[in-house]
Design an enzyme around this catalytic site. Structure first.
Site, PDB file in Angstrom:
ATOM      1  CD  GLU A   1       7.587  -8.936 -17.310  1.00 10.66           C
ATOM      2  OE1 GLU A   1       8.096  -7.886 -17.740  1.00 10.66           O
ATOM      3  OE2 GLU A   1       6.837  -8.969 -16.335  1.00 10.66           O
TER       4      GLU A   1
ATOM      5  CG  LEU B   1      -2.178   0.896   1.019  1.00 14.99           C
ATOM      6  CD1 LEU B   1      -3.167   0.267   0.041  1.00 14.99           C
ATOM      7  CD2 LEU B   1      -2.864   1.169   2.355  1.00 14.99           C
ATOM      8  N   GLY B   2       1.796   1.289  -0.982  1.00 12.94           N
ATOM      9  CA  GLY B   2       2.674   2.451  -1.139  1.00 12.94           C
ATOM     10  C   GLY B   2       2.025   3.465  -2.058  1.00 12.94           C
TER      11      GLY B   2
ATOM     12  CG  HIS C   1       5.802  -5.142 -17.471  1.00 15.06           C
ATOM     13  ND1 HIS C   1       6.893  -5.620 -16.813  1.00 15.06           N
ATOM     14  CD2 HIS C   1       5.412  -4.041 -16.776  1.00 15.06           C
ATOM     15  CE1 HIS C   1       7.171  -4.860 -15.767  1.00 15.06           C
ATOM     16  NE2 HIS C   1       6.277  -3.867 -15.734  1.00 15.06           N
TER      17      HIS C   1
ATOM     18  NE  ARG D   1       9.870  -5.116 -11.480  1.00 16.67           N
ATOM     19  CZ  ARG D   1       9.340  -3.986 -11.982  1.00 16.67           C
ATOM     20  NH1 ARG D   1       8.093  -3.973 -12.399  1.00 16.67           N
ATOM     21  NH2 ARG D   1      10.066  -2.903 -12.075  1.00 16.67           N
TER      22      ARG D   1
ATOM     23  CB  ILE E   1       1.303   1.993  -7.268  1.00 19.94           C
ATOM     24  CG1 ILE E   1       2.472   2.674  -7.988  1.00 19.94           C
ATOM     25  CG2 ILE E   1       0.283   1.487  -8.301  1.00 19.94           C
ATOM     26  CD1 ILE E   1       3.331   1.743  -8.829  1.00 19.94           C
TER      27      ILE E   1
ATOM     28  NE  ARG F   1       8.446  -4.836   4.259  1.00 19.87           N
ATOM     29  CZ  ARG F   1       9.529  -4.382   3.641  1.00 19.87           C
ATOM     30  NH1 ARG F   1      10.623  -5.095   3.672  1.00 19.87           N
ATOM     31  NH2 ARG F   1       9.511  -3.230   3.006  1.00 19.87           N
TER      32      ARG F   1
HETATM   33  O1  A2R Z   1       6.088  -3.438   3.846  1.00 17.02           O
HETATM   34  P1  A2R Z   1       6.069  -1.958   3.883  1.00 17.02           P
HETATM   35  O2  A2R Z   1       5.384  -1.429   5.112  1.00 17.02           O
HETATM   36  O3  A2R Z   1       7.415  -1.354   3.627  1.00 17.02           O
HETATM   37  O4  A2R Z   1       5.102  -1.497   2.668  1.00 17.02           O
HETATM   38  C1  A2R Z   1       5.520  -1.529   1.322  1.00 17.02           C
HETATM   39  C2  A2R Z   1       5.107  -2.797   0.618  1.00 17.02           C
HETATM   40  N1  A2R Z   1       6.081  -3.894   0.757  1.00 17.02           N
HETATM   41  C3  A2R Z   1       5.789  -5.106   1.298  1.00 17.02           C
HETATM   42  N2  A2R Z   1       4.654  -5.596   1.771  1.00 17.02           N
HETATM   43  C4  A2R Z   1       4.672  -6.867   2.257  1.00 17.02           C
HETATM   44  N3  A2R Z   1       5.768  -7.633   2.257  1.00 17.02           N
HETATM   45  C5  A2R Z   1       6.950  -7.167   1.798  1.00 17.02           C
HETATM   46  N4  A2R Z   1       8.047  -7.945   1.818  1.00 17.02           N
HETATM   47  C6  A2R Z   1       6.987  -5.846   1.265  1.00 17.02           C
HETATM   48  N5  A2R Z   1       7.952  -5.056   0.722  1.00 17.02           N
HETATM   49  C7  A2R Z   1       7.389  -3.882   0.431  1.00 17.02           C
HETATM   50  O5  A2R Z   1       5.024  -2.431  -0.780  1.00 17.02           O
HETATM   51  C8  A2R Z   1       4.737  -0.489   0.532  1.00 17.02           C
HETATM   52  O6  A2R Z   1       3.420  -0.391   1.029  1.00 17.02           O
HETATM   53  C9  A2R Z   1       4.697  -1.051  -0.878  1.00 17.02           C
HETATM   54  C10 A2R Z   1       5.698  -0.388  -1.825  1.00 17.02           C
HETATM   55  O7  A2R Z   1       5.351   0.947  -1.975  1.00 17.02           O
HETATM   56  P2  A2R Z   1       6.294   2.014  -2.720  1.00 17.02           P
HETATM   57  O8  A2R Z   1       7.702   1.820  -2.274  1.00 17.02           O
HETATM   58  O9  A2R Z   1       5.669   3.357  -2.540  1.00 17.02           O
HETATM   59  O10 A2R Z   1       6.274   1.564  -4.226  1.00 17.02           O
HETATM   60  P3  A2R Z   1       5.264   1.973  -5.405  1.00 17.02           P
HETATM   61  O11 A2R Z   1       5.667   3.259  -6.010  1.00 17.02           O
HETATM   62  O12 A2R Z   1       3.872   1.832  -4.913  1.00 17.02           O
HETATM   63  O13 A2R Z   1       5.590   0.810  -6.449  1.00 17.02           O
HETATM   64  C11 A2R Z   1       5.427  -0.567  -6.089  1.00 17.02           C
HETATM   65  C12 A2R Z   1       5.940  -1.502  -7.157  1.00 17.02           C
HETATM   66  C13 A2R Z   1       7.209  -1.138  -7.880  1.00 17.02           C
HETATM   67  O14 A2R Z   1       8.359  -1.405  -7.156  1.00 17.02           O
HETATM   68  C14 A2R Z   1       7.124  -2.000  -9.143  1.00 17.02           C
HETATM   69  O15 A2R Z   1       7.688  -3.258  -8.911  1.00 17.02           O
HETATM   70  C15 A2R Z   1       5.642  -2.159  -9.336  1.00 17.02           C
HETATM   71  O16 A2R Z   1       5.013  -1.569  -8.192  1.00 17.02           O
HETATM   72  O17 A2R Z   1       5.247  -1.461 -10.481  1.00 17.02           O
END
Ligand code: A2R
Length: 313
Positions: A260, A152-153, A279, A231, A155, A175
């Site tokens: 991909e 829930l980042g 993609h 991904r 995007i 997390r």
């Molecule tokens: O876990 P948290 O509290 O850091 O929340 C992040 C979550 N996240 C995870 N959730 C569960 N288990 C994990 N191991 C884990 N690692 C990260 O993913 C956070 O809510 C979200 C990532 O948000 P942002 O860093 O703001 O990334 P954005 O811009 O939403 O893009 C997400 C992904 C990209 O990296 C591309 O791979 C794809 O969307 O297009």
């Protein structure tokens, strides 16, 4: 006229943005080069920046020791060895925010397409089945249903806002809990059990590899729907194929894959319960131009020794 700085581009992106890049830099196109080592050797001393939309290894960094910045095209930078860059004092950037709304729109489109079977219905009309067989079988409702969002980042929150407009009951798993008006699940499998639709939007890389495994898919169940705009590595693709083939999972809408652009034949063969996309969640003219320009601004900043606009390390 002062000469333009040399940069190496590993893999291309939107052509109008690449044209703008070439106005600012002398762009050495690694993906087009037949002799990559020779290209790298020819700019070893002069190359001040690296850009790309796919990968960047420590080996490439070592071949270009005067590069001070790696500007990655895309928000997910799992193909870039950030630790190696940091060790070498190289700054890394990505392209967050400018694509969040676009990817969120696409996630909703894929959810609707998968649940309401829009590609299948299109084929139903084209193949003359409407005329021969009458109305097509009913589909699954989207509005008001339970959706779980993995991640829930930037995007994920835009996806949630759109799901709210569809009057959906929204949960999320990350997390760390966020201050948002949606129900938090500390366990992904528990959340999968509770929801009708699971949308994945976490970063790739080792920390999230196969988070969506057999247990999660079974929890989602025979009427459950998986939407992956994160991904390919986030989902255990073999477990997904098996779950769909066995009827343990209802349907899947996939924009990303483990290898991909190669997509397993088994997924291609499942024409009724799977919607496949190449993609393309962020791939609109406007957003790809914005992403390309952000790469360029990061390169300019990094080469000038200024802070990057969207730093990763
Ligand atoms: O876990 P948290 O509290 O850091 O929340 C992040 C979550 N996240 C995870 N959730 C569960 N288990 C994990 N191991 C884990 N690692 C990260 O993913 C956070 O809510 C979200 C990532 O948000 P942002 O860093 O703001 O990334 P954005 O811009 O939403 O893009 C997400 C992904 C990209 O990296 C591309 O791979 C794809 O969307 O297009």
């Amino acid at each position: 006229m002062t000469s333009k700085p040399d940069i190496v581009v590993v893999s291309p992106w939107y052509s109008a943005a690449m044209d703008e890049l070439e106005q600012a830099f002398t762009v050495h196109k690694l993906w087009l080069s037949k002799d990559k080592d020779a290209l790298l050797a020819s700019v070893r001393d002069t190359c001040v920046g690296i850009a790309g939309s796919s990968w960047c290894t420590a080996e490439l960094m070592d071949a270009l020791p005067n590069a001070t910045v790696i500007a990655h095209h895309g928000v997910g930078y799992d193909g870039v060895d950030v630790a190696a860059a940091t060790e070498r004092g190289i700054k890394v950037s990505n392209t967050p925010d400018v694509l969040s709304d676009e990817v969120a729109d696409f996630a909703i489109a894929l959810m609707l397409a998968t649940c309401r079977r829009i590609p299948q219905a299109d084929r139903y009309v084209r193949e003359g089945r409407w005329e021969r067989e009458g109305d097509m079988p009913f589909t699954q409702r989207v509005w008001g249903r339970k959706v779980g969002i993995l991640g829930l980042g930037r995007i994920g929150q835009e996806i949630a806002a759109r799901c709210a407009a569809f009057k959906m009951d929204i949960r999320y798993h990350t997390r760390s809990r966020r201050d948002v008006p949606y129900a938090y699940s500390s366990s992904l499998a528990e959340m999968a059990k509770e929801v009708d639709i699971l949308i994945a939007i976490v970063p790739g890389g080792t920390a999230t590899k196969h988070l969506i495994n057999r247990e999660v898919l079974d929890a989602l169940g025979p009427t459950g729907v998986l939407i992956n705009v994160a991904r390919g590595s986030v989902v255990d693709e073999d477990a997904l194929i098996a779950a769909l083939q066995d009827g343990r999972l209802g349907a899947a809408g996939l924009d990303v894959f483990a290898d991909e652009p190669r997509v397993p034949q088994a997924l291609k063969d499942m024409t009724e319960q799977v919607v496949l996309q190449p993609h393309q969640a962020s791939a609109t003219h406007d957003t790809r131009l914005a992403m390309g320009r952000l790469v360029m601004e990061n390169l300019k900043a990094g080469i000038a020794g200024k802070p990057l606009l969207t730093p990763v390390n």
